[in-house]
Design an enzyme around this catalytic site. Structure first.
Site, PDB file in Angstrom:
ATOM      1  CE1 TYR A   1      -3.150 -11.801  12.069  1.00 14.47           C
ATOM      2  CE2 TYR A   1      -1.823  -9.798  12.119  1.00 14.47           C
ATOM      3  CZ  TYR A   1      -2.706 -10.640  11.459  1.00 14.47           C
ATOM      4  OH  TYR A   1      -3.153 -10.313  10.215  1.00 14.47           O
TER       5      TYR A   1
ATOM      6  CE  LYS B   1      -3.906  -2.158   2.362  1.00 14.72           C
ATOM      7  NZ  LYS B   1      -4.828  -2.023   1.233  1.00 14.72           N
TER       8      LYS B   1
END
Length: 302
Positions: free
Chosen positions: A281, A175
């Site tokens: 996570y 990105k």
């Protein structure tokens, strides 16, 4: 109002609804439409049509927003805008049910979609028919998604100039055109090397000569094709989880964390702008730990 046939027409009608019936200011109206743009981009990436999205798919949309690095306030605003759009679709009877009724902005640690086990990843890859050229290609592509944790758009856009097979690295353009070097597993390197002779026999259409993964139409493989391929393979492998190409990325990060990898290293490989996104996570890892304790600790067994 008669039901429009085209999504762009529906969005135009939605704009008029916000302007005339909701009497929103021009700035607020544009904010709602900008929020909707996130949903359109996700639809394009995962291959699920906006008018057919389910609650489960929209839950994965929240994970997609988190992966973009959006904070809780920004995510809340986007969810509010998406809820407004689906309320409009329900009012106008464009969709039979509103899939956002139970959708909430979850706390960090509950935003991730399903994560595959290593065995489930192997089952999906094992379902690929590698006796066909397309099967060899799909095996290389899915192994790249899982072994390197790439976004599906990054994997579809990989070119020959980004591969360093001898060194075992791929140069990923993420990105904002940010680049990162991601190590490839030996299995991934072998899968790609198996595919290269097949790829070199293909003459792509003009403008696609440097792309690694080519479709039957001789152009770069699309994100939607990858989504449909994974859905088909999951069914053949007997996996009932709601998965998408992004699930391979989440599984990559979760398995690294479970194996003891450094959080900063995982962040660098995923290309996250903020460590707070990667920290999601740690929460799913703790959640799994709790499930293991509840399931296997003698004090919890009845």
């Amino acid at each position: 109002m008669s039901r429009p046939n085209d999504l762009s027409e529906i969005i135009d009608d939605y704009r008029q609804y916000l302007l005339l019936e909701r009497n929103l200011s021009s700035n607020t109206l544009e904010s709602y439409l900008n929020d909707l743009q996130h949903l359109l981009e996700y639809s394009n990436e995962c291959g699920a049509p906006v008018l057919e999205m389910t609650y489960q798919v929209l839950e994965q949309f929240l994970a997609y927003l988190a992966d973009l690095g959006l904070g809780q306030r920004s995510m809340s605003r986007v969810v509010s805008g998406v809820k407004s759009f689906y309320r409009f679709l329900e009012i106008e009877k464009i969709v039979p049910d509103n899939p956002t009724l139970l959708l909430e902005t979850p706390s960090i640690g509950r935003t991730l979609p399903e994560v595959l086990t290593v065995e489930e990843v192997d089952a999906i890859l094992g379902a690929i028919d590698t006796s066909t050229p397309n099967g060899v290609r799909d095996a290389a592509l899915l192994e790249l998604l899982y072994s390197c944790g790439l976004r599906v758009s990054e994997a579809c856009g990989i070119t020959f100039s980004q591969l360093f097979l001898d060194e075992g690295y791929v140069r990923v353009i993420g990105k904002g055109s940010k680049e990162r070097l991601v190590p490839m597993s030996p299995t991934c390197v072998i899968r790609i090397e198996d595919y290269l002779p097949i790829r070199h026999e293909i003459t792509p259409k003009p403008g696609y000569a440097d792309y690694l993964f080519i479709s039957r139409n001789r152009v770069a493989i699309s994100r939607q094709m990858v989504f449909l391929t994974i859905k088909k393979l999951a069914v053949e492998a007997g996996i009932t989880k709601e998965i998408s190409p992004h699930t391979f990325r989440h599984s990559f990060a979760t398995h690294l964390l479970e194996g003891g990898a450094n959080l900063q290293a995982i962040r660098d490989m995923l290309g996250h702008a903020s460590i707070s996104t990667t920290e999601l996570y740690t929460h799913i890892d703790r959640s799994r730990l709790r499930e293991e304790i509840l399931q296997h600790h003698p004090r919890n067994i009845r």
